[in-house]
Design a protein around this motif. Structure first.
Motif, short mmCIF file in Angstrom:
data_model
loop_
_atom_site.label_atom_id
_atom_site.label_comp_id
_atom_site.label_asym_id
_atom_site.label_seq_id
_atom_site.Cartn_x
_atom_site.Cartn_y
_atom_site.Cartn_z
N ASN A 103 0.68 -1.06 -0.05
CA ASN A 103 0.05 0.12 -0.21
C ASN A 103 0.82 1.31 0.12
OD1 ASN A 103 -2.44 -1.32 0.42
ND2 ASN A 103 -2.00 -1.99 2.29
N GLU A 104 0.36 2.31 -0.63
CA GLU A 104 1.45 3.65 -0.46
C GLU A 104 0.44 4.74 0.01
OE1 GLU A 104 1.67 3.88 -4.97
OE2 GLU A 104 -0.23 4.94 -5.21
N PHE A 105 1.27 5.67 0.63
CA PHE A 105 0.82 6.82 1.32
C PHE A 105 1.02 7.86 0.19
CE2 PHE A 105 2.27 4.28 4.53
CZ PHE A 105 1.16 4.37 5.50
N TYR A 106 0.21 9.11 0.43
CA TYR A 106 0.39 10.32 -0.37
C TYR A 106 0.99 11.54 0.27
CZ TYR A 106 -2.08 6.91 -3.28
OH TYR A 106 -2.46 5.61 -4.06
N GLY A 107 1.63 12.35 -0.35
CA GLY A 107 1.77 13.71 0.42
C GLY A 107 0.61 14.57 0.68
N PRO A 108 0.77 15.69 1.35
CA PRO A 108 -0.36 16.51 1.69
C PRO A 108 -0.64 17.27 0.34
CG PRO A 108 1.19 16.71 3.63
CD PRO A 108 1.86 15.80 2.31
N PRO A 109 -2.10 17.58 0.35
CA PRO A 109 -2.38 18.36 -0.73
C PRO A 109 -2.09 20.03 -0.28
CG PRO A 109 -4.31 18.01 0.50
CD PRO A 109 -3.30 17.09 0.88
N ARG A 110 -2.49 20.85 -1.27
CA ARG A 110 -2.30 22.47 -1.20
C ARG A 110 -2.86 22.69 0.36
NH1 ARG A 110 -5.14 24.25 -4.80
NH2 ARG A 110 -3.34 24.54 -6.32
N GLU A 111 -2.27 23.22 1.20
CA GLU A 111 -2.72 23.90 2.45
C GLU A 111 -2.36 25.45 2.52
OE1 GLU A 111 -2.63 20.85 5.74
OE2 GLU A 111 -0.92 20.49 4.89
N TYR A 112 -3.22 25.91 3.02
CA TYR A 112 -3.02 27.43 3.45
C TYR A 112 -3.82 27.81 4.56
CZ TYR A 112 -7.51 27.22 0.78
OH TYR A 112 -8.65 26.91 0.41
N GLY A 113 -3.10 28.99 5.20
CA GLY A 113 -3.88 29.54 6.39
C GLY A 113 -3.25 30.61 6.96
N ILE A 114 -3.66 31.15 7.99
CA ILE A 114 -3.03 32.36 8.75
C ILE A 114 -2.90 31.96 10.26
CG2 ILE A 114 -5.26 33.02 9.43
CD1 ILE A 114 -4.51 35.86 8.58
N ARG A 115 -1.89 32.72 10.62
CA ARG A 115 -1.34 32.48 12.23
C ARG A 115 -1.18 33.84 12.68
NH1 ARG A 115 2.18 27.69 10.08
NH2 ARG A 115 3.73 29.46 9.37
N VAL A 116 -1.57 34.14 13.91
CA VAL A 116 -1.45 35.29 14.58
C VAL A 116 -0.79 35.10 15.77
CG1 VAL A 116 -2.57 37.13 15.71
CG2 VAL A 116 -3.49 36.33 13.67
#
Length: 727
Positions: free
Chosen positions: A710-723
């Motif tokens: 079985n194979e794993f996949y890398g994370p897709p596009r992620e975006y966000g904000i940090r304060v």
């Protein structure tokens, strides 16, 4: 040539990186590069003056390069490959590391957290409140010893600071319903006593959706952790205690069948679509305590003790075939996997001052690991129980000396004697609770055994300060990874590597530009790999081949006022010799049994004919050894007046194609290369900071690793904000 500080002090390290962070916050006023310090050689040293190939990243650099966990380091460090392997992560440097998830195999790249060697399970915890991460490439056979044929990674958390009230708090939101909260506070209790408390919480939904009847949330993240640091420094004595706890719920493995394998026909949808017919779960927990004691004698010699205790536990429910294959094809392919490991360690050092022409380090090391594994497989309704226990003892005696042959030339010689003992019990039982079998099942394999080995390793290096700011060096080093056992009758030997390396480090333009170049050649013997042993029908570890690896690495960093950049690249050419083995990619699933007698037909699980599944290769690249890795980062700080600044940054990291199985199938055994783009914009105002970020901005779809078929996949596009706010 002397540039080493006497103490490899976590306090000195934290202060150095705090200075670095403060300089970065000043924006355009920072016209030059900050000194890069490393502590892996038990002293605080300027990386540009040390004859080692390494990458060191401070807290701001880790954030700028989008490094939030161990696997992210591969897009910020040359020659590093970290692939998901389920229970473990395969960490490889220059193609050397871990290529088996057997509990009898030790790691080839040693990972340390606050000086403590990390068992290979439960290493995917998120980073928080770190002082630095150091990646040392090539065998580290003197101060690290065994388990470092590929190199070593040192992860150092922030330590308490005397007479300094302060800390930080940060909260964030991201897509996939992501939420984060992180913070730390430093509290001086007295003139000689300080406490630091840090913690974090991170949660997000799975990147994938399960179409199966259990609607599993495999691949989700629900993680929390806390760390307590206590520093007491009355005069020449110092005690530093660090204790931390991590708890992680991943919902199970979000993998799919590998193309070209038995159950690939039952894949549905795209890579983010799962189709499980059993319940899944994944829970990990770890506790770690490190106590470092230091005392400086009147002569300047430092006596150092580092005591450690770790407990790691993982409990998984797995859908083995990662599909809803019909009952006639495979029945219920599920697994209940439990593993725990306890580790006790002790290191003692004598560290000389560096004021004279000769300095030295002496050390002794002891480590004890207790490992318990319980695996219950249900394949086609037929139960199999695998229950090994393992005890390991690792010892080492080492010494390293540095002698100035002239003001510009230094000789470094080190040696280590490492010992390793392993013993274990347990076996494989089939048919427990099935009519026709004994009540406790039929024992089909004995996993008990023992192994004992030792090796001498070390390093001899010469360095020449050819001109101010320019260092040339060359060395030869030997590394070693212990062997082990599969059963009473089956042992495998150690891996060893000889490494030859030459390098140059240069500083230009009044410390605005730095560069490092390294060339290396490695001869690696007795590669350890998991193969099916026909005599038992179960996986075992064997020394299967020899490997030669050669290559070149380059790094550069620049800072010109508000403009900064960094880049690295590595070319690695490896060759694993050919061998004959049972190809598990095409082997039928289930408990097959030992090899049938000549002329007898296959009758699983009583016996099986492995002959048609034997395969011979003429060799190829070493596993998990991408030929090319490189990265580039650029930022610019705009001074908006007063105490306000804006810093946008963009990163690109590339990890080339790599093989993860010795059959070298271009369909099932080759992981394609991927290039990942990330960006961040940071707005600072007084003590406040707002960050908008995105990772994998091009939404690359790539395989990040494999577990079985079985194979794993890398994370897709992620975006966000940090304060966040510093106080």
């Amino acid at each position: 040539m002397r540039s080493r500080a006497l103490l490899c002090s976590p306090i000195a390290l934290a202060a150095a990186w705090a200075t670095h962070a403060s300089a970065q916050a000043q924006g355009p006023a920072q016209a030059t590069l900050d000194e890069i310090v490393v502590t892996a050689q038990r002293r605080t040293e300027n990386l540009q003056d040390v004859p080692i190939s390494a990458t060191a990243l401070g807290p701001d650099q880790l954030r700028a390069k989008a490094v939030s966990r161990l696997s992210d380091l591969q897009t910020a460090t040359p020659s590093l490959s970290i692939t998901e392997a389920g229970i473990t992560q395969s960490i490889n440097i220059r193609g050397i590391g871990l290529a088996s998830n057997s509990p009898n195999v030790t790691a080839g790249v040693a990972t340390y957290v606050d000086g403590l060697f990390q068992p290979p399970i439960v290493q995917s915890n998120s980073f928080y409140d770190l002082a630095s991460v150091e990646v040392l490439r090539g065998p580290q056979g003197t101060l690290v010893g065994s388990n470092s044929t590929g190199g070593a990674i040192f992860i150092n958390s922030q330590s308490p600071v005397l007479a300094d009230h302060g800390g930080y708090v940060e909260a964030g939101l991201s897509n996939h319903e992501g939420r984060t909260l992180e913070g730390a506070v430093n509290l001086p209790v007295a003139d000689d006593l300080a406490v630091r408390v840090a913690g974090f919480y991170r949660k997000r939904d799975s990147y994938a959706h399960d179409l199966g009847p259990f609607d599993n949330d495999a691949g989700k993240l629900d993680e929390m952790g806390a760390r307590l640091g206590v520093l007491w420094r009355p005069g020449a004595f110092q005690a530093l205690l660090k204790a931390q706890y991590n708890d992680r719920d991943g919902g199970g493995y979000d993998y799919r069948p590998v193309p070209g394998t038995e159950f690939a026909a039952f894949r549905v949808g795209g890579i983010r679509t799962l189709s499980f017919d059993t319940e899944t779960d994944r829970k990990e927990r770890s506790v770690s305590t490190a106590l470092e004691l230091r005392y400086e004698l009147p002569s300047g010699v430092v006596v150092r003790s580092l005591s450690g205790y770790q407990f790691k536990r993982i409990h998984n429910l797995n859908d083995l075939d990662a599909s809803q294959a019909p009952l006639a094809a495979n029945g219920d392919q599920s697994e209940d996997y439990y593993a725990r490991e306890k580790q006790y360690s002790q290191e003692l050092n004598l560290i000389s001052p560096t004021s004279g022409p000769f300095d030295w380090i002496l050390g002794a090391y002891y480590q004890r690991n207790l490992i318990d594994v319980r695996i219950f497989d249900y394949q086609g309704g037929f139960p199999t129980a695998i229950e090994p226990t393992n005890k390991r003892i690792t010892t080492g005696l080492f010494a390293q000396g540095n002698l100035e042959l002239s003001p510009a030339v230094e000789l470094q010689v080190g040696g280590r004697i490492s010992g390793y003992k392993a013993s274990g019990n347990g076996g494989v039982v089939i048919g427990r609770g099935i009519p026709g079998f004994p009540p406790e099942g039929l024992a089909v394999a004995d996993l008990s055994g023992s192994h004992d080995d030792h090796r001498a390793t070390g390093k001899a290096a010469i360095s020449w300060k050819a001109a101010p700011g320019h260092l040339l060096y060359a060395f030869v080093a030997r590394g070693y990874k212990p062997g082990g056992f599969n059963s009473q009758e089956s042992e495998f030997g150690p891996e060893t590597v000889w490494s030859y390396e030459a390098g140059w480090k240069g500083t230009f333009l009044d410390n605005r530009l730095r560069a490092q170049v390294t060339a290396f050649y490695n001869k690696y013997d007795d590669f350890q790999f998991n193969v099916v042993e026909p005599s038992t029908g179960f996986s075992g570890v064997e020394n299967v081949a020899a490997v030669t690896i050669k290559g070149i690495e380059a790094q550069v960093q620049g800072r010109f006022g508000g403009f900064g950049f960094d880049a690295n690249a590595a070319y690695v050419d490896s060759n694993l010799s050919g061998l004959t083995f049972v190809n598990t990619r095409i082997l039928p699933a289930g408990t097959l049994g030992p090899q049938c007698p000549t002329g007898a037909p296959s009758n699983p699980p009583i016996c099986f004919d492995y002959g048609p599944f034997l395969e011979a290769t003429r060799g190829g690249p070493n596993l998990y050894a991408p030929k090319w890795t490189y990265s580039l980062g650029i930022d610019y700080t705009f001074d908006l007046g007063g105490s306000t600044s804006l810093t946008p940054r963009i990163n690109y990291g590339y990890v080339g194609p790599q093989f993860n199985y010795i059959a070298y199938s271009p369909v099932s055994d080759r992981m394609k290369g991927r290039g990942l783009l990330s960006a961040m914009a940071t707005l600072r105002y007084d003590d406040w900071k707002v960050e908008a970020y995105g990772t994998n901005l091009s939404n690359e779809k790539y395989v990040a690793g494999q577990l079985g078929n079985n194979e794993f996949y890398g994370p897709p596009r992620e975006y966000g904000i940090r304060v966040g706010r510093v106080f």
